[in-house]
Write a protein that holds these residues in place. Structure first.
Motif, PDB file in Angstrom:
ATOM      1  N   PHE A  44     -20.886  74.522 -56.332  1.00  0.00           N
ATOM      2  CA  PHE A  44     -20.310  73.419 -55.554  1.00  0.00           C
ATOM      3  C   PHE A  44     -18.807  73.376 -55.813  1.00  0.00           C
ATOM      4  O   PHE A  44     -18.313  72.676 -56.698  1.00  0.00           O
ATOM      5  N   THR A  45     -18.071  74.096 -54.997  1.00  0.00           N
ATOM      6  CA  THR A  45     -16.634  74.268 -55.199  1.00  0.00           C
ATOM      7  C   THR A  45     -15.891  72.940 -55.293  1.00  0.00           C
ATOM      8  O   THR A  45     -15.055  72.736 -56.189  1.00  0.00           O
ATOM      9  N   TYR A  46     -16.184  72.038 -54.367  1.00  0.00           N
ATOM     10  CA  TYR A  46     -15.436  70.781 -54.307  1.00  0.00           C
ATOM     11  C   TYR A  46     -15.725  69.886 -55.514  1.00  0.00           C
ATOM     12  O   TYR A  46     -14.868  69.096 -55.917  1.00  0.00           O
ATOM     13  N   ALA A  47     -16.897  70.028 -56.091  1.00  0.00           N
ATOM     14  CA  ALA A  47     -17.199  69.247 -57.289  1.00  0.00           C
ATOM     15  C   ALA A  47     -16.361  69.731 -58.468  1.00  0.00           C
ATOM     16  O   ALA A  47     -15.873  68.924 -59.263  1.00  0.00           O
ATOM     17  N   TYR A  48     -16.180  71.056 -58.581  1.00  0.00           N
ATOM     18  CA  TYR A  48     -15.310  71.590 -59.637  1.00  0.00           C
ATOM     19  C   TYR A  48     -13.866  71.105 -59.428  1.00  0.00           C
ATOM     20  O   TYR A  48     -13.189  70.704 -60.385  1.00  0.00           O
ATOM     21  N   ALA A  49     -13.400  71.169 -58.182  1.00  0.00           N
ATOM     22  CA  ALA A  49     -12.019  70.756 -57.903  1.00  0.00           C
ATOM     23  C   ALA A  49     -11.816  69.276 -58.183  1.00  0.00           C
ATOM     24  O   ALA A  49     -10.800  68.870 -58.766  1.00  0.00           O
ATOM     25  N   ALA A  50     -12.791  68.460 -57.794  1.00  0.00           N
ATOM     26  CA  ALA A  50     -12.672  67.014 -58.028  1.00  0.00           C
ATOM     27  C   ALA A  50     -12.716  66.702 -59.524  1.00  0.00           C
ATOM     28  O   ALA A  50     -11.979  65.842 -60.014  1.00  0.00           O
ATOM     29  N   ARG A  51     -13.600  67.408 -60.244  1.00  0.00           N
ATOM     30  CA  ARG A  51     -13.664  67.177 -61.693  1.00  0.00           C
ATOM     31  C   ARG A  51     -12.361  67.619 -62.351  1.00  0.00           C
ATOM     32  O   ARG A  51     -11.897  66.999 -63.330  1.00  0.00           O
ATOM     33  N   ALA A  52     -11.760  68.679 -61.821  1.00  0.00           N
ATOM     34  CA  ALA A  52     -10.466  69.128 -62.342  1.00  0.00           C
ATOM     35  C   ALA A  52      -9.420  68.025 -62.213  1.00  0.00           C
ATOM     36  O   ALA A  52      -8.660  67.756 -63.160  1.00  0.00           O
ATOM     37  N   GLY A  64      -9.269  70.634 -67.057  1.00  0.00           N
ATOM     38  CA  GLY A  64      -9.005  70.550 -65.626  1.00  0.00           C
ATOM     39  C   GLY A  64      -8.669  71.906 -65.027  1.00  0.00           C
ATOM     40  O   GLY A  64      -9.204  72.283 -63.975  1.00  0.00           O
ATOM     41  N   ILE A  65      -7.777  72.646 -65.693  1.00  0.00           N
ATOM     42  CA  ILE A  65      -7.400  73.967 -65.192  1.00  0.00           C
ATOM     43  C   ILE A  65      -8.607  74.896 -65.199  1.00  0.00           C
ATOM     44  O   ILE A  65      -8.807  75.693 -64.271  1.00  0.00           O
ATOM     45  N   GLU A  66      -9.441  74.804 -66.231  1.00  0.00           N
ATOM     46  CA  GLU A  66     -10.650  75.627 -66.285  1.00  0.00           C
ATOM     47  C   GLU A  66     -11.539  75.371 -65.064  1.00  0.00           C
ATOM     48  O   GLU A  66     -12.067  76.301 -64.449  1.00  0.00           O
ATOM     49  N   ASP A  67     -11.695  74.100 -64.700  1.00  0.00           N
ATOM     50  CA  ASP A  67     -12.525  73.765 -63.542  1.00  0.00           C
ATOM     51  C   ASP A  67     -11.923  74.268 -62.235  1.00  0.00           C
ATOM     52  O   ASP A  67     -12.628  74.808 -61.377  1.00  0.00           O
ATOM     53  N   VAL A  68     -10.622  74.080 -62.069  1.00  0.00           N
ATOM     54  CA  VAL A  68     -10.026  74.495 -60.798  1.00  0.00           C
ATOM     55  C   VAL A  68      -9.964  76.017 -60.692  1.00  0.00           C
ATOM     56  O   VAL A  68     -10.072  76.575 -59.592  1.00  0.00           O
ATOM     57  N   GLU A  69      -9.859  76.692 -61.810  1.00  0.00           N
ATOM     58  CA  GLU A  69      -9.926  78.162 -61.785  1.00  0.00           C
ATOM     59  C   GLU A  69     -11.305  78.615 -61.310  1.00  0.00           C
ATOM     60  O   GLU A  69     -11.436  79.582 -60.555  1.00  0.00           O
ATOM     61  N   GLN A  70     -12.355  77.904 -61.749  1.00  0.00           N
ATOM     62  CA  GLN A  70     -13.698  78.219 -61.281  1.00  0.00           C
ATOM     63  C   GLN A  70     -13.818  77.977 -59.777  1.00  0.00           C
ATOM     64  O   GLN A  70     -14.429  78.765 -59.050  1.00  0.00           O
ATOM     65  N   ALA A  71     -13.217  76.890 -59.311  1.00  0.00           N
ATOM     66  CA  ALA A  71     -13.229  76.601 -57.874  1.00  0.00           C
ATOM     67  C   ALA A  71     -12.546  77.721 -57.091  1.00  0.00           C
ATOM     68  O   ALA A  71     -13.032  78.137 -56.025  1.00  0.00           O
ATOM     69  N   ILE A  72     -11.434  78.221 -57.618  1.00  0.00           N
ATOM     70  CA  ILE A  72     -10.711  79.294 -56.935  1.00  0.00           C
ATOM     71  C   ILE A  72     -11.508  80.587 -56.974  1.00  0.00           C
ATOM     72  O   ILE A  72     -11.513  81.356 -55.995  1.00  0.00           O
ATOM     73  N   ARG A  73     -12.215  80.845 -58.058  1.00  0.00           N
ATOM     74  CA  ARG A  73     -13.075  82.033 -58.102  1.00  0.00           C
ATOM     75  C   ARG A  73     -14.155  81.961 -57.029  1.00  0.00           C
ATOM     76  O   ARG A  73     -14.518  82.969 -56.421  1.00  0.00           O
ATOM     77  N   SER A  78      -9.137  79.639 -50.432  1.00  0.00           N
ATOM     78  CA  SER A  78      -9.068  78.225 -50.086  1.00  0.00           C
ATOM     79  C   SER A  78      -7.711  77.644 -50.485  1.00  0.00           C
ATOM     80  O   SER A  78      -7.392  77.527 -51.671  1.00  0.00           O
ATOM     81  N   ALA A  79      -6.932  77.244 -49.491  1.00  0.00           N
ATOM     82  CA  ALA A  79      -5.638  76.616 -49.772  1.00  0.00           C
ATOM     83  C   ALA A  79      -5.830  75.324 -50.549  1.00  0.00           C
ATOM     84  O   ALA A  79      -5.030  74.989 -51.429  1.00  0.00           O
ATOM     85  N   GLU A  80      -6.908  74.607 -50.253  1.00  0.00           N
ATOM     86  CA  GLU A  80      -7.145  73.323 -50.915  1.00  0.00           C
ATOM     87  C   GLU A  80      -7.375  73.497 -52.408  1.00  0.00           C
ATOM     88  O   GLU A  80      -6.898  72.703 -53.224  1.00  0.00           O
ATOM     89  N   MET A  81      -8.112  74.542 -52.784  1.00  0.00           N
ATOM     90  CA  MET A  81      -8.365  74.774 -54.206  1.00  0.00           C
ATOM     91  C   MET A  81      -7.072  75.160 -54.926  1.00  0.00           C
ATOM     92  O   MET A  81      -6.803  74.698 -56.037  1.00  0.00           O
ATOM     93  N   VAL A  82      -6.277  76.013 -54.295  1.00  0.00           N
ATOM     94  CA  VAL A  82      -5.005  76.426 -54.894  1.00  0.00           C
ATOM     95  C   VAL A  82      -4.063  75.227 -55.019  1.00  0.00           C
ATOM     96  O   VAL A  82      -3.377  75.058 -56.038  1.00  0.00           O
ATOM     97  N   ALA A  83      -4.038  74.369 -54.000  1.00  0.00           N
ATOM     98  CA  ALA A  83      -3.197  73.171 -54.063  1.00  0.00           C
ATOM     99  C   ALA A  83      -3.675  72.219 -55.159  1.00  0.00           C
ATOM    100  O   ALA A  83      -2.860  71.545 -55.806  1.00  0.00           O
ATOM    101  N   THR A  84      -4.978  72.171 -55.366  1.00  0.00           N
ATOM    102  CA  THR A  84      -5.510  71.337 -56.456  1.00  0.00           C
ATOM    103  C   THR A  84      -5.000  71.838 -57.804  1.00  0.00           C
ATOM    104  O   THR A  84      -4.631  71.042 -58.674  1.00  0.00           O
TER     105      THR A  84
END
Length: 214
Positions: A44-52, A64-73, A78-84
């Motif tokens: 669930f990509t957006y859940a990782y990004a939101a938790r980040a 936070g960075i660990e979570d958003v890195e998982q979202a980007i993987r 996804s521009a949204e994940m990179v912006a997060t």
């Protein structure tokens, strides 16, 4: 939910509630809901990004960075994940990385005005006013109804003592949001500087009616 046994439906429910807690700044509750969403749906990509964002808001930037890195993987394009990640890096005070992230997000999705605003904020904070103004202008072109873009650019013009340009932007802010007390207060100051005392007094009185306190 159409199917109460569908884990993805439950994950979505936790995610939506977590977003609500995040907006209320109830960060621990938000994280608990995002935890539940991810447990039900580990992709669930957006859940990782939101938790980040929740972790970075708490100052726990490593997590936070660990979570958003998982979202980007999970969604590398996804521009949204990179912006997060840019938002988390900005919160961490790692300005170069944040700038690179927002630039990458713009490259992936050049039509999202918010990414230009975010990059402009960093340029402004690091005394690159020309680049900041260019990004705010692009944001306004992409989303002419975005109050935030006019407010940010007006504030920069205000700081630069470019009163006519600042006035033009605050005029639009007030047109779009007639209850923006800060815009009235700023415009009152600008009118005063230009010698238009009657308009300055009128705007200051309106700002006070809306709850502005100097």
């Amino acid at each position: 939910m159409n199917d109460s046994s569908d884990p993805s439906q439950h994950a979505n429910a936790y995610h939506h509630r977590g977003i609500g807690y995040l907006r209320l700044w109830s960060l621990d509750r938000a994280i608990a809901d995002f935890d539940a969403a991810i447990q039900l749906d580990p992709k669930f990509t957006y859940a990782y990004a939101a938790r980040a964002l929740a972790y970075c808001s708490k100052g726990e930037h490593g997590r936070g960075i660990e979570d958003v890195e998982q979202a980007i993987r999970l969604e590398p394009q996804s521009a949204e994940m990179v912006a997060t990640r840019g938002t988390c890096n900005e919160s961490k005070g790692v300005w170069g990385e944040a700038l690179a992230d927002f630039t990458a997000a713009i490259r992936l999705n050049p039509s999202n005005y918010q990414y230009y605003n975010s990059r402009a904020d960093i340029y402004r904070d690091h005394d690159n006013e020309r680049a900041a103004l260019a990004d705010y202008a692009t944001a306004i072109r992409l989303s002419p109804g975005s109050i935030a873009s006019y407010r940010k650019r007006g504030s920069l013009f205000f700081d630069k003592n470019e009163f006519d340009s600042a006035l033009a932007d605050y005029d639009i802010v007030i047109k779009l949001d007639p209850k923006d007390k800060t815009a009235y207060a700023a415009r009152a100051y600008l009118y005063e500087q230009k010698g238009d005392i009657a308009r300055a007094v009128a705007d200051l009185e309106q700002a006070k009616k809306l709850g502005w306190k100097n």
